[in-house]
Design a protein around this motif. Structure first.
Motif, PDB file in Angstrom:
ATOM      1  N   GLY A 172       0.827  -1.204   0.000  1.00 56.96           N
ATOM      2  CA  GLY A 172       0.000   0.000   0.000  1.00 56.96           C
ATOM      3  C   GLY A 172       0.862   1.255   0.000  1.00 56.96           C
ATOM      4  O   GLY A 172       0.648   2.163  -0.794  1.00 56.96           O
ATOM      5  N   MET A 202       2.380   1.754  -3.325  1.00 53.59           N
ATOM      6  CA  MET A 202       1.426   2.266  -4.313  1.00 53.59           C
ATOM      7  C   MET A 202       1.292   3.777  -4.199  1.00 53.59           C
ATOM      8  O   MET A 202       1.286   4.501  -5.190  1.00 53.59           O
ATOM      9  CB  MET A 202       0.044   1.633  -4.081  1.00 53.59           C
ATOM     10  CG  MET A 202      -0.223   0.422  -4.918  1.00 53.59           C
ATOM     11  SD  MET A 202      -1.720  -0.383  -4.371  1.00 53.59           S
ATOM     12  CE  MET A 202      -2.875   0.236  -5.552  1.00 53.59           C
ATOM     13  N   VAL A 203       1.180   4.250  -2.943  1.00 51.06           N
ATOM     14  CA  VAL A 203       1.047   5.689  -2.741  1.00 51.06           C
ATOM     15  C   VAL A 203       2.313   6.404  -3.200  1.00 51.06           C
ATOM     16  O   VAL A 203       2.268   7.373  -3.966  1.00 51.06           O
ATOM     17  CB  VAL A 203       0.764   5.992  -1.259  1.00 51.06           C
ATOM     18  CG1 VAL A 203       0.737   7.488  -1.023  1.00 51.06           C
ATOM     19  CG2 VAL A 203      -0.554   5.379  -0.825  1.00 51.06           C
ATOM     20  N   PHE A 232     -11.467   6.312  -1.501  1.00 51.42           N
ATOM     21  CA  PHE A 232     -11.658   4.892  -1.229  1.00 51.42           C
ATOM     22  C   PHE A 232     -11.247   4.531   0.194  1.00 51.42           C
ATOM     23  O   PHE A 232     -11.713   3.555   0.752  1.00 51.42           O
ATOM     24  CB  PHE A 232     -10.816   4.098  -2.230  1.00 51.42           C
ATOM     25  CG  PHE A 232     -11.204   2.669  -2.338  1.00 51.42           C
ATOM     26  CD1 PHE A 232     -12.289   2.297  -3.109  1.00 51.42           C
ATOM     27  CD2 PHE A 232     -10.505   1.690  -1.669  1.00 51.42           C
ATOM     28  CE1 PHE A 232     -12.666   0.985  -3.201  1.00 51.42           C
ATOM     29  CE2 PHE A 232     -10.874   0.371  -1.765  1.00 51.42           C
ATOM     30  CZ  PHE A 232     -11.960   0.017  -2.531  1.00 51.42           C
ATOM     31  N   ALA A 257      -1.427  11.616   0.669  1.00 52.80           N
ATOM     32  CA  ALA A 257      -1.723  10.803  -0.505  1.00 52.80           C
ATOM     33  C   ALA A 257      -2.499  11.526  -1.586  1.00 52.80           C
ATOM     34  O   ALA A 257      -2.439  11.125  -2.738  1.00 52.80           O
ATOM     35  CB  ALA A 257      -2.496   9.554  -0.082  1.00 52.80           C
ATOM     36  N   LEU A 288      -1.300  14.918  -5.697  1.00 57.68           N
ATOM     37  CA  LEU A 288      -1.787  14.399  -6.967  1.00 57.68           C
ATOM     38  C   LEU A 288      -2.943  15.202  -7.516  1.00 57.68           C
ATOM     39  O   LEU A 288      -3.626  14.751  -8.423  1.00 57.68           O
ATOM     40  CB  LEU A 288      -2.267  12.958  -6.780  1.00 57.68           C
ATOM     41  CG  LEU A 288      -1.170  11.958  -6.511  1.00 57.68           C
ATOM     42  CD1 LEU A 288      -1.751  10.649  -6.097  1.00 57.68           C
ATOM     43  CD2 LEU A 288      -0.348  11.785  -7.759  1.00 57.68           C
ATOM     44  N   LEU A 341      -7.096   8.920 -12.704  1.00 60.85           N
ATOM     45  CA  LEU A 341      -7.151   7.709 -11.890  1.00 60.85           C
ATOM     46  C   LEU A 341      -6.094   7.693 -10.796  1.00 60.85           C
ATOM     47  O   LEU A 341      -6.151   6.872  -9.899  1.00 60.85           O
ATOM     48  CB  LEU A 341      -7.001   6.469 -12.771  1.00 60.85           C
ATOM     49  CG  LEU A 341      -8.238   6.155 -13.594  1.00 60.85           C
ATOM     50  CD1 LEU A 341      -8.018   4.912 -14.420  1.00 60.85           C
ATOM     51  CD2 LEU A 341      -9.454   5.968 -12.710  1.00 60.85           C
ATOM     52  N   LEU A 364      -7.325   7.868  -7.238  1.00 61.09           N
ATOM     53  CA  LEU A 364      -8.070   6.657  -6.873  1.00 61.09           C
ATOM     54  C   LEU A 364      -7.095   5.534  -6.529  1.00 61.09           C
ATOM     55  O   LEU A 364      -7.303   4.782  -5.574  1.00 61.09           O
ATOM     56  CB  LEU A 364      -8.994   6.234  -8.019  1.00 61.09           C
ATOM     57  CG  LEU A 364      -9.864   5.030  -7.704  1.00 61.09           C
ATOM     58  CD1 LEU A 364     -10.770   5.313  -6.532  1.00 61.09           C
ATOM     59  CD2 LEU A 364     -10.696   4.625  -8.897  1.00 61.09           C
ATOM     60  N   ILE A 365      -5.993   5.437  -7.294  1.00 60.47           N
ATOM     61  CA  ILE A 365      -5.018   4.388  -7.011  1.00 60.47           C
ATOM     62  C   ILE A 365      -4.349   4.634  -5.658  1.00 60.47           C
ATOM     63  O   ILE A 365      -4.191   3.714  -4.856  1.00 60.47           O
ATOM     64  CB  ILE A 365      -3.984   4.296  -8.152  1.00 60.47           C
ATOM     65  CG1 ILE A 365      -4.682   3.806  -9.416  1.00 60.47           C
ATOM     66  CG2 ILE A 365      -2.847   3.365  -7.792  1.00 60.47           C
ATOM     67  CD1 ILE A 365      -3.834   3.829 -10.637  1.00 60.47           C
ATOM     68  N   THR A 366      -3.992   5.887  -5.371  1.00 60.20           N
ATOM     69  CA  THR A 366      -3.407   6.127  -4.047  1.00 60.20           C
ATOM     70  C   THR A 366      -4.437   5.889  -2.954  1.00 60.20           C
ATOM     71  O   THR A 366      -4.081   5.468  -1.857  1.00 60.20           O
ATOM     72  CB  THR A 366      -2.887   7.564  -3.860  1.00 60.20           C
ATOM     73  OG1 THR A 366      -3.865   8.455  -4.320  1.00 60.20           O
ATOM     74  CG2 THR A 366      -1.591   7.801  -4.522  1.00 60.20           C
ATOM     75  N   ILE A 412      -6.731   3.610  -2.967  1.00 61.12           N
ATOM     76  CA  ILE A 412      -6.738   2.166  -2.722  1.00 61.12           C
ATOM     77  C   ILE A 412      -5.507   1.784  -1.917  1.00 61.12           C
ATOM     78  O   ILE A 412      -5.580   0.995  -0.969  1.00 61.12           O
ATOM     79  CB  ILE A 412      -6.796   1.402  -4.059  1.00 61.12           C
ATOM     80  CG1 ILE A 412      -8.126   1.673  -4.745  1.00 61.12           C
ATOM     81  CG2 ILE A 412      -6.612  -0.090  -3.856  1.00 61.12           C
ATOM     82  CD1 ILE A 412      -8.161   1.229  -6.167  1.00 61.12           C
ATOM     83  N   GLY A 413      -4.358   2.385  -2.283  1.00 64.72           N
ATOM     84  CA  GLY A 413      -3.138   2.130  -1.524  1.00 64.72           C
ATOM     85  C   GLY A 413      -3.303   2.513  -0.062  1.00 64.72           C
ATOM     86  O   GLY A 413      -2.949   1.758   0.849  1.00 64.72           O
ATOM     87  N   MET A 414      -3.893   3.669   0.180  1.00 70.47           N
ATOM     88  CA  MET A 414      -4.101   4.144   1.542  1.00 70.47           C
ATOM     89  C   MET A 414      -5.023   3.188   2.298  1.00 70.47           C
ATOM     90  O   MET A 414      -4.823   2.910   3.488  1.00 70.47           O
ATOM     91  CB  MET A 414      -4.774   5.514   1.455  1.00 70.47           C
ATOM     92  CG  MET A 414      -4.080   6.665   2.112  1.00 70.47           C
ATOM     93  SD  MET A 414      -2.359   6.629   2.321  1.00 70.47           S
ATOM     94  CE  MET A 414      -2.224   6.616   4.061  1.00 70.47           C
ATOM     95  N   ILE A 423      -5.391   0.005   1.788  1.00 73.79           N
ATOM     96  CA  ILE A 423      -4.617  -1.190   2.132  1.00 73.79           C
ATOM     97  C   ILE A 423      -3.715  -0.892   3.324  1.00 73.79           C
ATOM     98  O   ILE A 423      -3.596  -1.695   4.256  1.00 73.79           O
ATOM     99  CB  ILE A 423      -3.779  -1.650   0.920  1.00 73.79           C
ATOM    100  CG1 ILE A 423      -4.686  -2.019  -0.235  1.00 73.79           C
ATOM    101  CG2 ILE A 423      -2.885  -2.805   1.278  1.00 73.79           C
ATOM    102  CD1 ILE A 423      -3.935  -2.293  -1.501  1.00 73.79           C
TER     103      ILE A 423
END
Lengths: 472, 306
Positions: free
Chosen positions: A432, A435-436, B37, B91, B95, B101, B104-106, B108-110, B112
């Motif tokens: 995670g 990814m960030v 998210f 996060a 951006l 997108l 949105l990807i970060t 989802i990362g956050m 997780i």
């Protein structure tokens, strides 16, 4: 805070103030969540304070922030010329400079990676058996099979996310459809792996297209959420439709693949030939594992080759065009319906293949294996590798899956963090964070490139500002 | 009828909690057009904070329950607001001008990160809390089926509606609310008129997280058991509620939350295999609403400009 040219004492003072604020925020974040642990006891939950851990974390934040604002954000120094000047002249003299300039270094690296992967099991097996090294071969091969499965899944998802630019958060649904198709066909009708494989892939592709239909009108983030919902629906149906799927207990006794009809057991079921007896080898259980390795290796290579070829066909170019700008794409006469559905279908096809392989390798499947976290892992691999880059996805799968598995058996970490330290617990946490971090610093991934596959005239990477304003 | 009434009460209490979470989604979507998210996981973190704060107060000798609950509420709101602020700062803010997108990807990362952080820090086992608010009223009785309105249900609904009122006043009557609505309409223009856009967006996240903290505490008191995974499903349902009510609209989020809560409860109560498939029903609702009814009940249609 970040302007250079302030008086040094003033800068130091403001940096310390800044670090104190950061440490205070860290304290507020972690004081209850990390500083106290809830433990079960006879009288219900008990609290176990961990002030030392909290102090360490807050201290790290303080020192880190202070160091960053003193030495990095306000740096006025550069690397001395004596350090980078020789490097500058050595780099172009690296072997094959011409190839490197045209991006062929990537091809060369990829080719050597493929050859290494192809030779790896045979060579290690031969070395081990010739010199009696006693290597944990089984572990090596199982780990490589796991990594290759994720490489294949990453490449499959890369078609949808990296090439077509459709963020699919429910990819694991197709993996599950493939796995359950094979498992059910094999246990109900006794079909072999090779007979089921095309069915599993086709059924998954069909599901991909079916799920693709309703979401055609949706844009980026709504599409992502709906695919996530579909993925969860598939999992919950598998979990609750006990008559068909045996619910949470899963399906076991899934047969292993055979080598052109030759099973890998010590003895064949009907008294027929086995792999070892047919080739006159001594029976060795590792043969079956090596065979599985080559099966997934071949499947992954097929995925890669198909993707590379599709990218050069009109449909692949339409995918890339749609990724860059859907509205422009539609106004140029590209049928975005067909384009989206083929992307979903192709991605799902490979997901289905990977799913049946997973089922045959494990011999047992249950809905446990197809949670959202699995989708997120695959997505993280694609994002970290750079959306659209085949080599990047492969490398990030190796590092992220293989690296962490290897860490689990590193004894050095156990010495530092205590004997019950399990790095795999931290795997998703680091996934995670990575990814960030990747999105913030390198939005195109580690090896990300968005050069179009086919160009008129000179090949040029798509400019950063275009990506920024793009409605990807 | 009595059974129906009981389900109605249960559904309203559940829907209130969804509504509180949905406000966080709808505000963030309204102001920067992204799906946060990680908001469901902020809710999950807040319920852990509330649990630990409650246990700590109990062991510190604060045994008068109403006082303890008020203190827990304040602690949870403040600490969760810090989490919301940090997530936005780390996060999402870098951006803001990136491709669509990326946030949105970060996010989802956050999500997780938060889930696994709590799993590592607090363990993966479920955390039970014995009932704190007990008792209730019998409303009617029919053929031996007693309709109960428990105190905790009253607490949930009343707290929700009081906070909604306060919140509504903030949005419509204060300078912050005006700045928020200005940023929603045109961020650049708002900045030119002297609105501090970064601060407004940060405060939006802070308010959303504080309301999620209320939801977290109420969830903990209502169900009495939490784990690190509750944020995922609750977050998706609350997002469904936000879309159903019309994303960007605050009364819409509350209305959507109540509708989703009622649908889920009635589905569990009346549909064949209801309890097993109640999440399937909620997720299907999400897909159906997004596909056929993306403007929601109280929302404005979104026009895509080229």
């Amino acid at each position: 805070m970040r302007e250079p040219g302030k008086a040094p004492t003033h800068r130091l003072r403001s940096a310390i103030a800044d670090a104190i604020i950061a440490a205070l925020i860290a304290f507020l974040l972690f004081c209850l969540t990390l500083g106290v642990r809830t433990v079960d006891s006879v009288q219900g939950l008990k609290l176990l304070p961990r002030p030392l851990l909290l102090a360490i974390v807050v201290g790290i934040v303080f020192v880190g922030r202070l160091a960053l604002s003193l030495f990095w954000w306000n740096r006025s120094w550069t690397l001395p010329k004596s350090v980078w000047w020789p490097l500058r002249w050595r780099l172009p003299k690296f072997p094959l400079p011409k190839l490197a300039r045209e991006g062929a270094a990537g091809h060369l690296g990829a080719l050597s990676l493929v050859i290494a992967a192809a030779l790896f099991p045979i060579v290690t097996y031969a070395l081990d058996r010739t010199f009696h090294l006693g290597l944990p071969l089984r572990y090596y091969f199982d780990l490589s099979i796991l990594v290759l499965t994720y490489v294949m899944l990453g490449w499959g998802l890369n078609i949808v996310v990296g090439l077509a630019g459709l963020l699919d958060l429910g990819y694991v649904a197709f993996y599950a459809v493939g796995a359950y198709t094979f498992a059910l066909l094999a246990t109900t009708f006794g079909w072999s792996f090779w007979m089921c494989l095309p069915f599993a892939g086709l059924l998954a592709a069909l599901w991909g297209i079916m799920l693709g239909f309703p979401v055609l009108r949706l844009r980026g983030d709504y599409l992502a959420i709906v695919t996530l919902a579909f993925g969860e629906i598939v999992r919950m149906v598998l979990l609750n439709w006990t008559n068909l799927t045996n619910g949470p207990n899963g399906i076991s006794n899934i047969p292993k693949p055979t080598f052109f009809g030759l099973p890998f057991g010590r003895t064949a079921a009907g008294g027929g030939e086995t792999f070892s007896s047919f080739f006159g080898l001594r029976y060795d259980p590792i043969h079956a594992v090596i065979f599985l390795y080559y099966v997934i290796f071949a499947l992954a290579l097929v995925t890669n080759l198909v993707t590379l070829r599709l990218r050069r066909l009109p449909i692949g170019r339409a995918w890339e065009a749609m990724r860059e700008d859907e509205i422009a794409c539609r106004s140029l006469g590209i049928n975005t319906t067909i384009t989206k559905l083929t992307a979903f279908g192709t991605g799902a096809l490979f997901g289905g293949f990977a799913g049946s392989f997973f089922a045959t390798r494990q011999g047992f499947i249950s809905p446990e294996s197809f949670t959202f976290m699995e989708s997120a892992t695959i997505l993280a691999i694609v994002v970290l590798g750079g959306m659209g880059s085949q080599l990047g996805v492969a490398l990030s799968a190796i590092v992220m899956v293989g690296g962490f598995e290897a860490l689990r058996h590193t004894s050095g970490l156990k010495v530092i963090f205590g004997s019950d330290f399990d790095p795999s617990l931290y795997r998703m946490l680091l996934f995670g964070l990575a990814m960030v971090a990747i999105m913030v610093w390198r939005p195109r991934g580690i090896i990300g490139s968005r050069a179009p596959s086919i160009t008129l005239g000179k090949r040029r990477a798509i400019k950063g500002d275009l990506v920024k304003e793009g409605r990807a | 009828m009595a059974y129906f009434l009981q389900q109605l009460i249960n559904g309203l209490a559940l829907g209130s909690i969804y509504g509180l979470i949905a406000i966080g989604y709808t505000m963030v979507y309204g102001i920067i057009g992204m799906i946060n998210f990680a908001h469901g996981d902020i809710f999950m973190v807040s319920s852990f904070i509330a649990l630990i704060a409650f246990l700590a107060l109990m062991s510190a000798g604060v045994t008068f329950i109403p006082l303890a609950l008020v203190l827990v509420l304040i602690i949870a709101m403040v600490l969760t607001a810090v989490w919301g602020w940090t997530v936005e700062r780390v996060a999402y803010r870098p951006l803001r001008e990136s491709f669509r997108l990326a946030p949105l990807i970060t996010a989802i990362g956050m999500s997780i990160v938060l889930q696994n952080f709590i799993q590592v820090a607090q363990g993966a086992r479920v955390k039970p809390l014995p009932p704190v608010v007990t008792g209730g009223y019998q409303i009617t009785e029919q053929n031996g089926f007693v309709v109960n309105l428990s105190n905790i249900q009253i607490l949930v609904v009343v707290t929700t509606f009081v906070l909604m009122g306060v919140f509504w006043l903030i949005i419509t009557r204060t300078a912050l609310g005006r700045a928020q609505r200005a940023c929603e309409q045109d961020r650049l223009m708002a900045a030119l008129c002297g609105v501090n856009v970064d601060r407004t967006i940060s405060l939006t996240f802070v308010l959303g997280a504080a309301l999620a903290a209320v939801a977290g505490l109420l969830y903990l008191l209502y169900y009495g058991v939490i784990d690190f995974f509750i944020g995922f499903v609750a977050g998706i349902k609350a997002f469904t509620a936000a879309v159903l009510g019309g994303i960007g609209s605050l009364p819409g989020a509350m209305l959507g939350g109540l509708v989703i809560g009622l649908i889920e409860t009635f589905w569990s109560a009346y549909a064949p295999h209801g309890p097993e498939y109640k999440d399937v029903a909620a997720f299907s609702m999400l897909a159906l609403v997004l596909i056929f009814f993306p403007t929601g009940l109280l929302g404005r249609p979104e026009v895509e400009k080229v």
